[in-house]
Design a protein around this motif. Structure first.
Motif, short mmCIF file in Angstrom:
data_model
loop_
_atom_site.label_atom_id
_atom_site.label_comp_id
_atom_site.label_asym_id
_atom_site.label_seq_id
_atom_site.Cartn_x
_atom_site.Cartn_y
_atom_site.Cartn_z
N ALA A 56 0.34 -0.90 0.24
CA ALA A 56 -0.16 0.24 0.00
C ALA A 56 0.84 1.43 0.20
CB ALA A 56 -0.77 0.41 0.91
N TRP A 57 2.18 0.95 0.24
CA TRP A 57 2.81 2.53 0.04
C TRP A 57 3.92 2.54 -0.47
CZ3 TRP A 57 2.44 6.39 3.68
CH2 TRP A 57 1.01 6.45 4.60
N GLN A 58 4.31 1.46 -1.29
CA GLN A 58 5.34 0.96 -2.36
C GLN A 58 5.01 2.00 -3.17
OE1 GLN A 58 4.91 -2.69 -4.22
NE2 GLN A 58 7.03 -2.46 -5.09
N ASP A 59 4.32 2.54 -3.36
CA ASP A 59 4.73 3.47 -4.17
C ASP A 59 4.89 5.44 -4.13
OD1 ASP A 59 3.52 2.43 -6.41
OD2 ASP A 59 1.41 3.29 -6.64
N ARG A 60 5.07 5.11 -2.50
CA ARG A 60 4.91 6.28 -2.14
C ARG A 60 6.45 6.75 -1.61
NH1 ARG A 60 -0.20 7.62 1.99
NH2 ARG A 60 -1.56 6.34 0.60
N ALA A 61 7.27 5.84 -1.48
CA ALA A 61 8.59 5.72 -0.55
C ALA A 61 9.15 5.93 -1.62
CB ALA A 61 9.09 4.31 -0.58
N THR A 62 10.43 6.63 -2.20
CA THR A 62 11.53 6.94 -3.44
C THR A 62 11.47 5.90 -3.17
OG1 THR A 62 12.95 6.97 -1.36
CG2 THR A 62 11.78 9.01 -1.96
N PRO A 63 11.96 5.80 -4.52
CA PRO A 63 12.42 4.68 -4.95
C PRO A 63 13.49 4.34 -4.99
CG PRO A 63 12.13 6.14 -6.74
CD PRO A 63 11.94 6.91 -6.04
N ARG A 64 13.94 2.64 -5.18
CA ARG A 64 15.59 2.57 -4.65
C ARG A 64 16.45 2.57 -5.48
NH1 ARG A 64 14.66 -4.32 -4.05
NH2 ARG A 64 14.66 -3.97 -6.45
N SER A 65 17.76 3.13 -5.42
CA SER A 65 18.72 3.69 -5.98
C SER A 65 19.79 2.07 -6.30
CB SER A 65 19.89 4.50 -5.11
OG SER A 65 20.63 3.34 -4.44
N GLU A 66 20.00 2.67 -7.64
CA GLU A 66 21.52 1.41 -8.12
C GLU A 66 22.55 0.87 -6.96
OE1 GLU A 66 24.36 0.66 -11.45
OE2 GLU A 66 22.87 2.22 -12.00
N ASP A 67 22.57 1.78 -5.78
CA ASP A 67 23.39 1.57 -4.91
C ASP A 67 22.81 0.42 -4.17
OD1 ASP A 67 25.55 2.90 -6.21
OD2 ASP A 67 26.26 4.21 -5.35
N GLU A 68 22.26 1.10 -3.72
CA GLU A 68 20.80 0.39 -2.55
C GLU A 68 20.55 -0.79 -3.60
OE1 GLU A 68 17.82 2.78 -2.03
OE2 GLU A 68 16.13 0.79 -0.03
N THR A 69 20.45 -1.08 -4.31
CA THR A 69 20.30 -2.50 -5.09
C THR A 69 21.54 -3.13 -4.87
OG1 THR A 69 18.01 -1.96 -6.41
CG2 THR A 69 19.61 -3.33 -6.92
N ASP A 70 22.32 -2.67 -5.06
CA ASP A 70 23.60 -3.65 -4.99
C ASP A 70 23.66 -3.80 -3.38
OD1 ASP A 70 24.21 -3.03 -7.85
OD2 ASP A 70 26.03 -1.32 -8.03
N MET A 71 23.93 -2.96 -2.81
CA MET A 71 23.65 -3.39 -0.88
C MET A 71 22.45 -4.78 -1.00
SD MET A 71 25.63 -3.24 1.54
CE MET A 71 26.94 -1.86 0.51
N LEU A 72 21.50 -4.52 -1.33
CA LEU A 72 20.40 -6.22 -0.80
C LEU A 72 21.08 -7.20 -1.18
CD1 LEU A 72 17.60 -3.25 -1.77
CD2 LEU A 72 18.28 -4.63 0.56
N GLU A 73 22.22 -7.05 -2.58
CA GLU A 73 22.82 -8.13 -2.72
C GLU A 73 23.85 -9.09 -1.75
OE1 GLU A 73 24.86 -8.27 -6.54
OE2 GLU A 73 23.85 -7.31 -7.44
N GLY A 74 23.43 -8.40 -0.21
CA GLY A 74 23.99 -9.44 0.56
C GLY A 74 23.47 -8.96 1.31
N ALA A 75 21.87 -9.30 1.35
CA ALA A 75 21.23 -9.64 2.28
C ALA A 75 20.87 -10.43 3.07
CB ALA A 75 19.53 -8.72 2.38
#
Length: 107
Positions: A56-75
């Motif tokens: 329900a909140w996905q469209d309101r949060a700022t989009p994920r950055s490329e750097d953030e996407t890269d860091m999430l690979e280690g989640a």
């Protein structure tokens, strides 16, 4: 103050109030919300503040950055299209009432 609800993997909900400009990770850590570690303190050097933004909140949060996407690979838990590093979501009035879900594990 801006309200944020954290939904733990077991369904337990914790709602906190935080000041505008605070990150979702900072709000969780300052209120001892279990499931958000924030090991690097919010400098996007770890993925221990991984969360899933409620649909329900996905469209309101700022989009994920490329750097953030890269860091999430280690989640530690599964990464989905709703995955974010909570340190990268800054609270403003448009996010009052935000709901995020916490992964099963962070480390």
């Amino acid at each position: 103050m801006i309200k944020v609800t954290y939904v733990a993997h077991d369904g337990t909900e914790t709602t906190v109030e935080a000041e505008e400009g605070t990150s979702v990770m900072q709000a969780a850590v300052s209120h001892d919300v279990e499931g958000i570690v924030g090991e690097c303190g919010g400098s996007m050097m770890c993925a221990t503040c991984h969360c899933y933004v409620d649909r329900a909140w996905q469209d309101r949060a700022t989009p994920r950055s490329e750097d953030e996407t890269d860091m999430l690979e280690g989640a530690a838990s599964e990464v989905t299209e709703r995955s974010r590093l909570s340190c990268q979501i800054k609270l403003d009035k448009s996010l009052d009432g935000l709901v995020v879900h916490l992964p099963e594990e962070q480390l």
